[in-house]
Design a protein around this motif. Structure first.
Motif, PDB file in Angstrom:
ATOM      1  N   SER A  69     -16.446 -19.999  21.244  1.00 32.01           N
ATOM      2  CA  SER A  69     -17.066 -19.508  20.132  1.00 32.01           C
ATOM      3  C   SER A  69     -18.565 -20.239  19.952  1.00 32.01           C
ATOM      4  O   SER A  69     -18.970 -21.034  20.801  1.00 32.01           O
ATOM      5  CB  SER A  69     -16.586 -19.809  18.648  1.00 32.01           C
ATOM      6  N   GLY A  70     -19.260 -19.622  18.865  1.00 34.17           N
ATOM      7  CA  GLY A  70     -20.840 -20.397  18.487  1.00 34.17           C
ATOM      8  C   GLY A  70     -21.280 -19.837  17.517  1.00 34.17           C
ATOM      9  O   GLY A  70     -20.531 -19.209  16.621  1.00 34.17           O
ATOM     10  N   PHE A  71     -22.501 -20.228  17.318  1.00 37.53           N
ATOM     11  CA  PHE A  71     -23.051 -19.797  16.019  1.00 37.53           C
ATOM     12  C   PHE A  71     -24.641 -19.254  16.039  1.00 37.53           C
ATOM     13  O   PHE A  71     -25.248 -20.304  16.821  1.00 37.53           O
ATOM     14  CB  PHE A  71     -22.731 -20.535  14.860  1.00 37.53           C
ATOM     15  N   ILE A  72     -25.051 -18.448  15.367  1.00 37.45           N
ATOM     16  CA  ILE A  72     -26.500 -18.138  15.687  1.00 37.45           C
ATOM     17  C   ILE A  72     -27.335 -19.025  14.565  1.00 37.45           C
ATOM     18  O   ILE A  72     -27.251 -19.303  13.506  1.00 37.45           O
ATOM     19  CB  ILE A  72     -26.890 -16.618  15.203  1.00 37.45           C
ATOM     20  N   VAL A  73     -28.375 -19.566  15.144  1.00 38.68           N
ATOM     21  CA  VAL A  73     -29.163 -20.652  14.301  1.00 38.68           C
ATOM     22  C   VAL A  73     -30.579 -19.993  13.987  1.00 38.68           C
ATOM     23  O   VAL A  73     -31.416 -20.895  13.493  1.00 38.68           O
ATOM     24  CB  VAL A  73     -29.110 -21.880  15.006  1.00 38.68           C
ATOM     25  N   SER A  74     -30.932 -18.762  14.498  1.00 43.25           N
ATOM     26  CA  SER A  74     -32.305 -18.481  14.195  1.00 43.25           C
ATOM     27  C   SER A  74     -32.324 -16.808  14.186  1.00 43.25           C
ATOM     28  O   SER A  74     -31.501 -16.062  14.912  1.00 43.25           O
ATOM     29  CB  SER A  74     -33.251 -18.682  15.500  1.00 43.25           C
ATOM     30  N   GLU A  75     -33.305 -16.327  13.437  1.00 38.92           N
ATOM     31  CA  GLU A  75     -33.525 -14.789  13.546  1.00 38.92           C
ATOM     32  C   GLU A  75     -33.736 -14.187  14.839  1.00 38.92           C
ATOM     33  O   GLU A  75     -33.694 -13.171  15.116  1.00 38.92           O
ATOM     34  CB  GLU A  75     -34.356 -14.437  12.629  1.00 38.92           C
ATOM     35  N   GLY A 115     -32.213 -14.996  17.499  1.00 34.22           N
ATOM     36  CA  GLY A 115     -31.029 -14.788  18.267  1.00 34.22           C
ATOM     37  C   GLY A 115     -30.625 -15.999  19.258  1.00 34.22           C
ATOM     38  O   GLY A 115     -29.942 -15.834  20.178  1.00 34.22           O
ATOM     39  N   LEU A 116     -30.853 -17.231  18.660  1.00 31.35           N
ATOM     40  CA  LEU A 116     -30.531 -18.447  19.272  1.00 31.35           C
ATOM     41  C   LEU A 116     -29.246 -18.857  18.766  1.00 31.35           C
ATOM     42  O   LEU A 116     -28.835 -19.024  17.843  1.00 31.35           O
ATOM     43  CB  LEU A 116     -31.717 -19.557  19.207  1.00 31.35           C
ATOM     44  N   VAL A 117     -28.441 -19.067  19.860  1.00 33.74           N
ATOM     45  CA  VAL A 117     -26.995 -19.574  19.736  1.00 33.74           C
ATOM     46  C   VAL A 117     -26.409 -20.943  20.166  1.00 33.74           C
ATOM     47  O   VAL A 117     -27.010 -21.345  21.384  1.00 33.74           O
ATOM     48  CB  VAL A 117     -26.001 -18.459  20.364  1.00 33.74           C
ATOM     49  N   ILE A 118     -25.930 -21.771  19.410  1.00 33.76           N
ATOM     50  CA  ILE A 118     -25.305 -22.870  19.783  1.00 33.76           C
ATOM     51  C   ILE A 118     -23.680 -22.734  20.269  1.00 33.76           C
ATOM     52  O   ILE A 118     -23.343 -22.253  19.134  1.00 33.76           O
ATOM     53  CB  ILE A 118     -25.775 -23.916  18.634  1.00 33.76           C
ATOM     54  N   THR A 119     -23.408 -23.586  21.321  1.00 34.10           N
ATOM     55  CA  THR A 119     -22.001 -23.551  21.577  1.00 34.10           C
ATOM     56  C   THR A 119     -21.700 -24.818  22.391  1.00 34.10           C
ATOM     57  O   THR A 119     -22.794 -25.504  22.508  1.00 34.10           O
ATOM     58  CB  THR A 119     -21.819 -22.248  22.357  1.00 34.10           C
ATOM     59  N   ASN A 120     -20.631 -25.096  22.892  1.00 34.71           N
ATOM     60  CA  ASN A 120     -20.401 -26.029  23.842  1.00 34.71           C
ATOM     61  C   ASN A 120     -20.809 -25.825  25.116  1.00 34.71           C
ATOM     62  O   ASN A 120     -20.628 -24.785  25.461  1.00 34.71           O
ATOM     63  CB  ASN A 120     -18.747 -26.388  23.651  1.00 34.71           C
ATOM     64  N   ASP A 121     -21.282 -26.786  25.880  1.00 36.72           N
ATOM     65  CA  ASP A 121     -21.611 -26.685  27.238  1.00 36.72           C
ATOM     66  C   ASP A 121     -20.508 -26.393  27.943  1.00 36.72           C
ATOM     67  O   ASP A 121     -20.326 -25.429  28.812  1.00 36.72           O
ATOM     68  CB  ASP A 121     -22.138 -28.151  27.755  1.00 36.72           C
ATOM     69  N   HIS A 122     -19.435 -26.901  27.817  1.00 32.84           N
ATOM     70  CA  HIS A 122     -18.141 -26.568  28.633  1.00 32.84           C
ATOM     71  C   HIS A 122     -17.697 -24.886  28.447  1.00 32.84           C
ATOM     72  O   HIS A 122     -17.020 -24.709  29.366  1.00 32.84           O
ATOM     73  CB  HIS A 122     -16.841 -27.571  28.389  1.00 32.84           C
ATOM     74  N   VAL A 123     -18.234 -24.338  27.258  1.00 34.05           N
ATOM     75  CA  VAL A 123     -17.641 -22.911  27.287  1.00 34.05           C
ATOM     76  C   VAL A 123     -18.277 -22.039  28.375  1.00 34.05           C
ATOM     77  O   VAL A 123     -17.798 -21.138  28.859  1.00 34.05           O
ATOM     78  CB  VAL A 123     -18.155 -22.343  25.689  1.00 34.05           C
TER      79      VAL A 123
END
Length: 336
Positions: free
Chosen positions: A58-64, A66-74
């Protein structure tokens, strides 16, 4: 062997990777963050004919943008292998949504965080983003919620709390929070919300040998990526439900003391004036009731003949207010 399977095997003995207002309206949090929560599908071809790899999280969008944060191991195969080519596809909000291809912007292998870039949306529309919380301490016992794609569809993980400050993984202490969130494979990289409805952590792993022991990376460790995304931290999200209180900012409902006070002077030959008489009376009231507020209401004066003498009498009235009782309301000021 898929990268997720490899990673699960590597941490099998201790943990398995995963795929806070006074209250949060659960349905509000889900609906407001649905389209900002992503399912990430990673695949790669290994060099030297070592096969393929595949994982999801999974991940989540942190900017309009379209930048997304997730885990590196994903988005990385487990083990010391060489990747010949890789692809990352992302869906937002639901498994039924269309996939878009993402690119890797930055990685932080030490803290297990990665930043992805989604392509521009059609017609110049903005990507929906989550509300990032401020870097304030989160005490043990504070409530937590999470969103992620542990199954095939986006789901909420409710009713959790932070249970310890640090996590011990493979005999090494990590700066992760221990929680009792019911996280599972596929939740890796998903958003974790605090009691104010803002994202304060990132789901990262759970302990396979125990029930309800899971781990969250504090959002602080994603600070460089958040700054790169231009994400502005907020104290409360629109889903925060505040407690009720009486606060000055809500306005005054009434006063504990609300009365009129007046004074009628005595007949006197010496002529004065109404302002002089009222000011002297007000000074006396303020000395007698220093916590009260006084508002002028009325005054008058009369003159009459007493034999051959002309005499005068004065009258003055004030409203006396003391002990404001503020309106009962719900607001962020009740948290102070």
């Amino acid at each position: 062997m898929s990268s997720m399977n490899q990673l699960s095997t590597a941490l099998m003995l201790v943990v398995m990777p995963l795929g806070t207002a006074y209250a949060i309206e659960d349905s509000c949090l889900f609906e407001n963050n649905r389209d900002a929560t992503t399912r990430i599908q990673y695949s790669c071809v290994l060099a030297n004919g070592d096969g393929n790899c595949e994982s999801s999280g999974s991940g989540f969008i942190v900017s309009e943008s379209g930048l997304v944060i997730t885990n590196d191991h994903v988005i990385r195969p487990a083990g010391n292998v060489t990747v010949e080519s890789e692809e990352i596809y992302v869906k937002t909000g639901s498994l039924g949504a269309g996939s878009v291809r993402a690119t890797v912007v930055a990685r932080d292998k030490v803290n297990d965080i990665a930043l992805l870039q989604l392509p521009p949306r059609d017609y110049g529309e903005s990507w929906q983003s989550v509300a990032i919380g401020t870097a304030v301490p989160t005490p043990v016992g504070d409530s937590l919620m999470a969103l992620g794609f542990a199954g095939r569809e986006l789901a909420m993980i409710p009713n959790g709390m932070k249970t310890a400050e640090l996590a011990e993984v493979d005999g090494v202490y990590r700066p992760w929070w221990q929680t009792n969130l019911a996280l599972n494979e596929g939740n890796s990289g998903g958003p974790v919300f605090g009691s104010n409805g803002t994202v304060i952590g990132i789901s990262v792993a759970y302990k396979r040998s125990s029930q309800l022991i899971s781990y969250v990376i504090p959002i602080y460790y994603a600070k460089p990526f958040l700054e790169q995304a231009g994400a502005q931290a907020v104290v409360y999200s629109s889903c925060a439900t505040y407690p009720e209180c009486r606060n000055k900012i809500h306005g005054i409902e009434r006063y504990a003391v609300d009365m009129t006070v007046d004074k009628l002077g005595e007949w006197q030959a010496k002529k004065s004036s109404r302002p002089e008489f009222c000011n002297a009376y007000l000074s006396k009231l303020q000395s007698q009731f220093p916590k009260s507020e006084f508002t002028y209401l009325q005054s008058s004066q009369h003159t009459a003949m007493n034999g051959r003498k002309r005499e005068h009498i004065y009258y003055c009235k004030f409203q006396r207010l003391e002990g404001p009782i503020y309106k009962l309301a719900r607001s962020e000021f009740c948290l102070q």
